[in-house]
Design an enzyme around this catalytic site. Structure first.
Site, PDB file in Angstrom:
ATOM      1  N   ARG A  44       0.853  -1.194   0.000  1.00 42.57           N
ATOM      2  CA  ARG A  44       0.000   0.000   0.000  1.00 42.57           C
ATOM      3  C   ARG A  44       0.885   1.238   0.000  1.00 42.57           C
ATOM      4  O   ARG A  44       1.895   1.294   0.703  1.00 42.57           O
ATOM      5  CB  ARG A  44      -0.932   0.018   1.219  1.00 42.57           C
ATOM      6  CG  ARG A  44      -2.085  -0.991   1.142  1.00 42.57           C
ATOM      7  CD  ARG A  44      -3.087  -0.605   0.056  1.00 42.57           C
ATOM      8  NE  ARG A  44      -4.221  -1.520  -0.009  1.00 42.57           N
ATOM      9  CZ  ARG A  44      -4.288  -2.566  -0.817  1.00 42.57           C
ATOM     10  NH1 ARG A  44      -3.263  -2.851  -1.591  1.00 42.57           N
ATOM     11  NH2 ARG A  44      -5.372  -3.320  -0.840  1.00 42.57           N
TER      12      ARG A  44
ATOM     13  N   GLU B 292      -2.202   7.615  -5.163  1.00 39.38           N
ATOM     14  CA  GLU B 292      -2.368   7.000  -6.483  1.00 39.38           C
ATOM     15  C   GLU B 292      -3.778   7.092  -7.050  1.00 39.38           C
ATOM     16  O   GLU B 292      -3.971   6.941  -8.258  1.00 39.38           O
ATOM     17  CB  GLU B 292      -1.967   5.520  -6.431  1.00 39.38           C
ATOM     18  CG  GLU B 292      -2.883   4.637  -5.617  1.00 39.38           C
ATOM     19  CD  GLU B 292      -2.456   3.170  -5.660  1.00 39.38           C
ATOM     20  OE1 GLU B 292      -3.271   2.345  -6.067  1.00 39.38           O
ATOM     21  OE2 GLU B 292      -1.318   2.869  -5.275  1.00 39.38           O
TER      22      GLU B 292
ATOM     23  N   HIS C 188       0.276  -0.258  -9.996  1.00 39.49           N
ATOM     24  CA  HIS C 188      -0.547  -1.159  -9.202  1.00 39.49           C
ATOM     25  C   HIS C 188      -0.972  -2.380 -10.023  1.00 39.49           C
ATOM     26  O   HIS C 188      -2.157  -2.731 -10.098  1.00 39.49           O
ATOM     27  CB  HIS C 188      -1.788  -0.431  -8.668  1.00 39.49           C
ATOM     28  CG  HIS C 188      -2.290  -0.995  -7.365  1.00 39.49           C
ATOM     29  ND1 HIS C 188      -2.616  -0.220  -6.282  1.00 39.49           N
ATOM     30  CD2 HIS C 188      -2.510  -2.273  -6.971  1.00 39.49           C
ATOM     31  CE1 HIS C 188      -3.035  -0.985  -5.278  1.00 39.49           C
ATOM     32  NE2 HIS C 188      -2.967  -2.242  -5.688  1.00 39.49           N
TER      33      HIS C 188
END
Length: 325
Positions: free
Chosen positions: A234, A263, A295
């Site tokens: 994360r 993000e 991601h």
């Protein structure tokens, strides 16, 4: 069962539609985020399906509760984006996918590490331009290096197994390590010891009040000069401004991240031709020893299938280990 999917992409649609042949639900997909101003679009649905950057704050949950959407399906493992206090109070059913493919994320972390260490991304660009010079492409043997892992869950265990295969020494910080990761041959260490002794530090822990900004100026100052830092968990585990300072001062030798603390306004979209307004992110991009992916660590055929299958099972299950509240 009617389910509305937020923050959906083509790979989501393809995977869920395929798995849905075994369920025959009505699935609808929208590309925008679930947040207070979009939650009302779920009127008439039995459930919503959300992803990591959807905003399941109290205001969003209030709207869903008002329109009688009581089942919220997270197609991810993390739930730091959910107001759990309100969900519990209003008896909303919040499900997640705790394990979809720990191998996918662990292997991506190793990929970032290998690429940064051996300068593969630089070499690729050089060769395409006809430049076969080896200057400034030196890496290091991973054999006998010390790897610090923060978080000893399934992903941390997979990562530890891979790094043991390289002949690395493994230090692990986890308040409650699993028995299976202990069998890998890791050495349980304090957080300070991990920071001080590791040549490589890889983050595999959830984001919560205890782990937010676990990588900051204080922790970076404890690390070896030239440490390689990897984060596929994360974005909020890292205080980006402090990492930039560490990169400038050569304390951090390389940074590989698949996540970023801000993000949600950048990732999962095509910004080609746009000027990204996040100055901190843009500053990260100028460092030659920083490698960023958007991601995608989870993105394998196996993981997508598992996410789809578990999520749709969660849609019709009242009691499950996947039920958060």
């Amino acid at each position: 069962m009617k389910i509305l999917f937020f923050s959906s992409h083509e790979y989501d649609k393809k995977s869920f539609i395929s798995v849905n042949q075994n369920f025959n639900f009505t699935l609808d997909f929208v590309e925008f985020r679930l947040e207070p101003k979009t939650a009302a679009l779920a009127q008439g649905y039995d459930a919503v399906c959300a992803f990591v950057n959807d905003d399941l704050c109290k205001d969003t949950l209030k709207v869903l509760n008002k329109i009688k959407v009581k089942r919220i399906l997270l197609r991810c493992a993390g739930f730091n984006n959910v107001d759990l206090d309100y969900a519990q109070k209003e008896k909303l059913l919040i499900y997640r996918v705790p394990e979809y493919s720990p191998y996918a994320v662990a292997e991506h972390a190793v990929g970032l590490l290998m690429c940064l260490n051996r300068k593969i991304h630089k070499s690729y660009n050089r060769v395409r331009e006809g430049n076969f010079s080896l200057n400034a492409l030196e890496g290091m043997d991973l054999f006998n290096k010390t790897v610090g892992i923060i978080g000893g869950g399934k992903i941390g265990e997979c990562f530890a197994n891979i790094m043991k295969g390289f002949g690395c020494k493994i230090l692990l910080f986890d308040p409650k390590p699993s028995e299976s990761i202990l069998k890998v041959g890791v050495k349980i260490s304090s957080l300070d010891h991990v920071f001080k002794k590791s040549d490589i530090v890889s983050l595999h822990c959830p984001l919560n009040e205890y782990t937010k900004y676990i990588i900051n100026k204080t922790s970076i100052d404890k690390m070896k000069k030239g440490v390689i830092l990897i984060n596929t968990s994360r974005g909020g585990l890292i205080k980006t401004s402090d990492v930039i300072h560490g990169l400038k001062g050569l304390k951090i030798g390389a940074l590989g991240i698949d996540v970023y603390e801000e993000e949600e306004s950048i990732f999962f979209k095509d910004h080609k031709g746009d000027i990204i307004q996040d100055d901190v992110f843009e500053r990260l991009m100028i460092f030659p020893n920083v490698l960023i992916t958007g991601h995608q660590a989870f993105l394998t055929h196996e993981a997508l299938h598992n996410i789809s299958e578990v999520t749709l099972k969660n849609a019709i299950t009242e009691k499950s280990i996947n039920l958060i509240y």
